[in-house]
Design a protein around this motif. Structure first.
Motif, short mmCIF file in Angstrom:
data_model
loop_
_atom_site.label_atom_id
_atom_site.label_comp_id
_atom_site.label_asym_id
_atom_site.label_seq_id
_atom_site.Cartn_x
_atom_site.Cartn_y
_atom_site.Cartn_z
N ALA A 45 -8.44 -2.14 7.55
CA ALA A 45 -10.31 -2.78 7.04
C ALA A 45 -10.84 -1.00 6.94
N ASP A 46 -10.31 0.12 7.31
CA ASP A 46 -11.12 1.27 7.83
C ASP A 46 -11.88 1.38 6.11
N MET A 47 -12.80 1.06 6.74
CA MET A 47 -13.62 1.58 5.66
C MET A 47 -14.41 2.54 4.69
N ASN A 48 -13.45 3.50 5.99
CA ASN A 48 -14.07 5.11 5.27
C ASN A 48 -12.73 5.34 5.27
N ALA A 49 -11.74 5.29 5.19
CA ALA A 49 -10.64 5.52 4.62
C ALA A 49 -9.94 5.00 3.11
N ILE A 50 -10.57 3.81 3.06
CA ILE A 50 -10.72 3.08 1.58
C ILE A 50 -11.50 4.29 0.80
N ARG A 51 -12.60 4.61 1.28
CA ARG A 51 -13.52 5.32 0.74
C ARG A 51 -12.77 6.67 0.76
N ASN A 52 -12.78 8.12 1.21
CA ASN A 52 -12.04 8.88 1.47
C ASN A 52 -10.44 9.49 0.77
N ASP A 53 -9.64 8.13 1.20
CA ASP A 53 -8.46 8.55 0.72
C ASP A 53 -8.03 7.17 0.02
N PRO A 54 -8.17 6.86 -0.61
CA PRO A 54 -7.47 5.69 -1.50
C PRO A 54 -6.64 5.80 -1.98
N MET A 55 -6.15 6.59 -2.20
CA MET A 55 -4.12 6.85 -2.80
C MET A 55 -3.36 5.86 -1.42
N ASN A 56 -3.59 6.61 -0.11
CA ASN A 56 -3.30 6.62 1.04
C ASN A 56 -3.39 5.21 1.90
N THR A 57 -4.60 4.28 1.37
CA THR A 57 -5.05 3.60 1.90
C THR A 57 -4.66 1.63 1.19
N LEU A 58 -5.36 1.94 -0.34
CA LEU A 58 -5.59 0.87 -0.79
C LEU A 58 -4.32 0.61 -1.42
N ASP A 77 5.27 -4.67 -8.43
CA ASP A 77 5.65 -2.80 -7.64
C ASP A 77 5.59 -1.95 -7.17
N SER A 78 4.75 -3.12 -6.16
CA SER A 78 4.02 -2.10 -5.62
C SER A 78 4.49 -1.21 -3.95
N GLY A 79 5.67 -2.03 -3.81
CA GLY A 79 6.72 -1.36 -2.42
C GLY A 79 6.65 -2.22 -1.33
N LEU A 80 5.11 -3.55 -2.03
CA LEU A 80 5.31 -4.11 -0.67
C LEU A 80 6.12 -5.81 -0.35
N LEU A 81 6.37 -5.15 1.33
CA LEU A 81 7.97 -6.00 1.53
C LEU A 81 7.20 -7.75 1.41
N PRO A 82 7.58 -8.92 1.82
CA PRO A 82 7.43 -9.85 2.33
C PRO A 82 7.52 -9.46 3.79
N GLY A 83 6.38 -10.10 4.96
CA GLY A 83 6.60 -9.44 6.28
C GLY A 83 5.96 -8.17 6.64
N ASP A 84 5.56 -7.62 5.20
CA ASP A 84 4.08 -6.73 5.73
C ASP A 84 3.01 -7.36 5.90
N THR A 85 2.01 -6.20 6.34
CA THR A 85 0.97 -7.47 6.78
C THR A 85 -0.30 -6.29 5.71
N VAL A 86 -1.16 -6.59 5.50
CA VAL A 86 -2.32 -6.39 4.06
C VAL A 86 -4.07 -6.99 4.78
N PHE A 87 -4.19 -6.19 4.50
CA PHE A 87 -6.03 -6.39 5.01
C PHE A 87 -6.73 -6.95 3.60
N ILE A 88 -7.24 -7.73 3.00
CA ILE A 88 -7.96 -8.18 1.70
C ILE A 88 -9.42 -8.87 1.92
#
Length: 260
Positions: A45-58, A77-88
């Motif tokens: 949920a780091d808004m600064n990372a989402i804004r400044n480094d979207p390729m590695n955060t989003l 095709d995201s590479g996201l696997l069951p068991g991973d945690t995400v901010f929505i």
């Protein structure tokens, strides 16, 4: 409906059969009927990372269908696997531009929060993940703040630690208003005091934020949920009553948490 755009995907995985769907709500949607509503999936949920480094955060984002206020993101095709945690999160983009959309100051946002333990991180499963409704209720402000201290206990087990904007009428977790929770983290207690770092979300309240209580719940029965058997801790300068703090820009230190 805008298709999901995947960012920072890494190597696609045949096991990444993950779809996240749901809907959005909130009275603020009626105030901005012509503005796009965006759903984003990120690593935290780091808004600064989402804004400044979207390729590695989003991980991905997509538009909400304005007629149904629903969304569905196919992340196979995201590479996201069951068991991973995400901010929505879902937000009203009041200043759309020719870039990856991100929540900006003045926009309105809502995010998934586990109603049982207040975690903002969702654990994905294979297939369809319907997270039902995201309520867009919080204005976004421009500050960075965090609280640090030590949890003073010799207990063992998992612990939830969060910042709550008072007033507080009860220490019963069921009585808390999720919209007044402005920070969350979890700890593993090992039988001795543990230092903590608690980021404050810049959503819903602008600094200075007064009457903030730092609360903790020790999962005494190890079931992962707050209940009657768990112990409640809090910051206090005058035991046994909780002491509120004021959140300002920057780091607030030495906010120890005790159990009584």
């Amino acid at each position: 409906m805008m298709p999901a755009l995947l960012l920072g995907c890494g190597e696609p995985s045949p096991s990444s059969n993950v779809i996240i769907s749901g809907s959005v709500s909130g009275t603020v949607l009626e105030e901005y009927p012509d503005q796009p509503v965006i759903v984003l999936i990120s690593h935290d949920a780091d808004m600064n990372a989402i804004r400044n480094d979207p390729m590695n955060t989003l991980i991905a984002y997509a538009g909400v269908d304005p007629s149904t206020r629903s969304f569905r993101l196919d992340l196979q095709d995201s590479g996201l696997l069951p068991g991973d945690t995400v901010f929505i999160a879902a937000f009203i983009d009041l200043s759309p531009a020719d870039r990856a959309p991100y929540p900006d100051t003045g926009d309105w946002i809502g995010f998934w929060m586990n109603p049982l333990n207040f975690s903002t991180m969702y654990t994905v499963t294979a297939g369809e993940n319907n997270i039902t409704d995201i309520r867009i209720t919080r204005e976004i402000f421009d500050f960075q703040a965090a609280v640090t201290g030590t949890v003073q206990t010799d207990e063992i087990g998992g612990m939830l630690l969060f910042a709550y904007v008072g007033p507080l009428t009860s220490l019963n977790p069921a009585a808390l208003d999720p919209d007044r929770i402005i920070g969350y983290t979890s700890l593993i207690m090992t039988g001795s005091p543990v230092e903590y770092f608690l980021p404050i979300l810049p959503f819903g309240f602008d600094t200075p934020i007064e009457n903030v209580l730092i609360l903790s719940i020790l999962d005494s029965n190890q079931n992962g949920l707050p209940d009657a058997e768990d112990k409640i801790g809090y910051h206090t300068a005058a035991p046994p009553n909780p002491t509120a703090v004021t959140i300002t820009e920057g780091l607030l230190t030495d906010v120890d948490v005790w159990f009584f």
